[in-house]
Each structure stands twice: as structure tokens, then as C-alpha cells.
Design a protein around this motif. Structure first.
Motif, mmCIF file in Angstrom:
data_model
loop_
_atom_site.group_PDB
_atom_site.id
_atom_site.type_symbol
_atom_site.label_atom_id
_atom_site.label_comp_id
_atom_site.label_asym_id
_atom_site.label_seq_id
_atom_site.Cartn_x
_atom_site.Cartn_y
_atom_site.Cartn_z
ATOM 1 N N LYS A 1 -5.888 15.097 -15.243
ATOM 2 C CA LYS A 1 -4.839 14.288 -15.846
ATOM 3 C C LYS A 1 -3.582 14.425 -14.997
ATOM 4 N N VAL A 2 -2.863 13.321 -14.811
ATOM 5 C CA VAL A 2 -1.638 13.317 -14.019
ATOM 6 C C VAL A 2 -0.515 13.948 -14.842
ATOM 7 N N SER A 3 0.123 14.978 -14.264
ATOM 8 C CA SER A 3 1.214 15.646 -14.972
ATOM 9 C C SER A 3 2.585 15.263 -14.427
ATOM 10 N N GLY A 4 2.640 14.740 -13.205
ATOM 11 C CA GLY A 4 3.924 14.340 -12.647
ATOM 12 C C GLY A 4 3.750 13.521 -11.388
ATOM 13 N N VAL A 5 4.746 12.650 -11.123
ATOM 14 C CA VAL A 5 4.731 11.812 -9.927
ATOM 15 C C VAL A 5 6.083 11.950 -9.251
ATOM 16 N N ASN A 6 6.088 12.350 -7.966
ATOM 17 C CA ASN A 6 7.318 12.496 -7.201
ATOM 18 C C ASN A 6 7.357 11.449 -6.101
ATOM 19 N N ASN A 7 8.473 10.714 -6.011
ATOM 20 C CA ASN A 7 8.653 9.716 -4.972
ATOM 21 C C ASN A 7 9.319 10.389 -3.784
ATOM 22 N N ILE A 8 8.600 10.571 -2.683
ATOM 23 C CA ILE A 8 9.131 11.218 -1.494
ATOM 24 C C ILE A 8 9.842 10.206 -0.603
ATOM 25 N N ASP A 9 9.209 9.088 -0.379
ATOM 26 C CA ASP A 9 9.743 8.018 0.463
ATOM 27 C C ASP A 9 9.418 6.702 -0.243
ATOM 28 N N GLU A 10 9.733 5.582 0.394
ATOM 29 C CA GLU A 10 9.424 4.287 -0.214
ATOM 30 C C GLU A 10 7.937 4.119 -0.461
ATOM 31 N N LYS A 11 7.128 4.649 0.448
ATOM 32 C CA LYS A 11 5.685 4.432 0.348
ATOM 33 C C LYS A 11 4.894 5.721 0.239
ATOM 34 N N ILE A 12 5.545 6.860 0.056
ATOM 35 C CA ILE A 12 4.862 8.147 -0.037
ATOM 36 C C ILE A 12 5.128 8.752 -1.409
ATOM 37 N N PHE A 13 4.046 9.103 -2.118
ATOM 38 C CA PHE A 13 4.156 9.677 -3.454
ATOM 39 C C PHE A 13 3.338 10.957 -3.519
ATOM 40 N N HIS A 14 3.870 11.974 -4.194
ATOM 41 C CA HIS A 14 3.131 13.203 -4.480
ATOM 42 C C HIS A 14 2.810 13.206 -5.967
ATOM 43 N N MET B 1 0.839 -1.174 0.000
ATOM 44 C CA MET B 1 0.000 0.000 0.000
ATOM 45 C C MET B 1 0.890 1.245 0.000
ATOM 46 N N PHE B 2 0.459 2.236 -0.779
ATOM 47 C CA PHE B 2 1.208 3.475 -0.911
ATOM 48 C C PHE B 2 0.335 4.641 -0.459
ATOM 49 N N ALA B 3 0.947 5.605 0.219
ATOM 50 C CA ALA B 3 0.258 6.843 0.578
ATOM 51 C C ALA B 3 0.443 7.801 -0.587
ATOM 52 N N VAL B 4 -0.652 8.128 -1.264
ATOM 53 C CA VAL B 4 -0.597 8.974 -2.451
ATOM 54 C C VAL B 4 -1.308 10.285 -2.143
ATOM 55 N N HIS B 5 -0.594 11.405 -2.340
ATOM 56 C CA HIS B 5 -1.144 12.738 -2.107
ATOM 57 C C HIS B 5 -1.302 13.416 -3.462
ATOM 58 N N PHE B 6 -2.518 13.838 -3.776
ATOM 59 C CA PHE B 6 -2.807 14.487 -5.049
ATOM 60 C C PHE B 6 -2.788 16.002 -4.851
ATOM 61 N N PHE B 7 -1.993 16.702 -5.685
ATOM 62 C CA PHE B 7 -1.852 18.151 -5.599
ATOM 63 C C PHE B 7 -2.241 18.803 -6.920
ATOM 64 N N GLU B 8 -2.905 19.959 -6.821
ATOM 65 C CA GLU B 8 -3.099 20.833 -7.976
ATOM 66 C C GLU B 8 -2.288 22.082 -7.665
ATOM 67 N N LYS B 9 -1.203 22.289 -8.388
ATOM 68 C CA LYS B 9 -0.206 23.308 -8.080
ATOM 69 C C LYS B 9 0.315 23.023 -6.677
ATOM 70 N N LYS B 10 0.026 23.863 -5.682
ATOM 71 C CA LYS B 10 0.486 23.586 -4.318
ATOM 72 C C LYS B 10 -0.665 23.270 -3.375
ATOM 73 N N ASN B 11 -1.853 23.107 -3.919
ATOM 74 C CA ASN B 11 -3.039 22.816 -3.107
ATOM 75 C C ASN B 11 -3.256 21.312 -3.014
ATOM 76 N N LEU B 12 -3.347 20.818 -1.786
ATOM 77 C CA LEU B 12 -3.623 19.406 -1.564
ATOM 78 C C LEU B 12 -5.090 19.128 -1.856
ATOM 79 N N LEU B 13 -5.349 18.212 -2.798
ATOM 80 C CA LEU B 13 -6.718 17.859 -3.161
ATOM 81 C C LEU B 13 -7.211 16.635 -2.403
ATOM 82 N N LEU B 14 -6.344 15.612 -2.316
ATOM 83 C CA LEU B 14 -6.791 14.333 -1.789
ATOM 84 C C LEU B 14 -5.588 13.519 -1.338
#
Length: 72
Positions: free
Chosen positions: A36-49, A1-14
């Protein structure tokens, strides 16, 4: 399981726990809005922005006909 944080610019959506991380270019629907997804950043092993670009929503206002209302 991954913790996925969805952002629009710098605003956290979900923030969600997902089994699969969305890929770049994938279509999403967040809070009833298409995007539409424009980018995926890997912050940690299980955390993605995930950076999302949402479509603009046109809010059309209804014109109310007040002529049929009872006048006092």
C-alpha cells in the motif's frame, strides 16, 4: 511520462516510467508482493519517490519425509 521510484523505508524496490503517479492509500503489487502506498514525494517535475508498506510474507518450510528414501 513520470519516473517513479518505489521505496520500502530506504530500500529501492523498483523504478518505472509511468503515465500516472500512484496516490496515497492505493494498493500495489510489486515483485509479487502486495503493498500500500504510504506517501508520495515530488522530487522534480517528472521524478517521484513513492513510499510503500509491503505485507509480511510467511515462508513455511515443507517437512520432508525421509523414511521413504532408499538407504545406502
Amino acid at each position: 511520462m513520470f519516473a517513479v521510484h518505489f521505496f520500502e523505508k530506504k530500500n529501492l524496490l523498483l523504478s518505472q516510467l509511468l503515465k500516472r503517479v500512484p496516490s496515497v492509500g492505493e494498493d500495489l503489487k510489486i515483485k509479487g508482493r502486495k503493498g500500500k502506498v504510504s506517501g508520495v514525494n515530488n522530487i522534480d517535475e517528472k521524478i517521484f519517490h513513492v513510499q510503500v508498506i509491503l505485507e509480511n510474507v510467511n515462508k513455511s518450510k515443507l517437512i520432508v519425509d525421509n523414511s521413504k528414501k532408499k538407504k545406502k
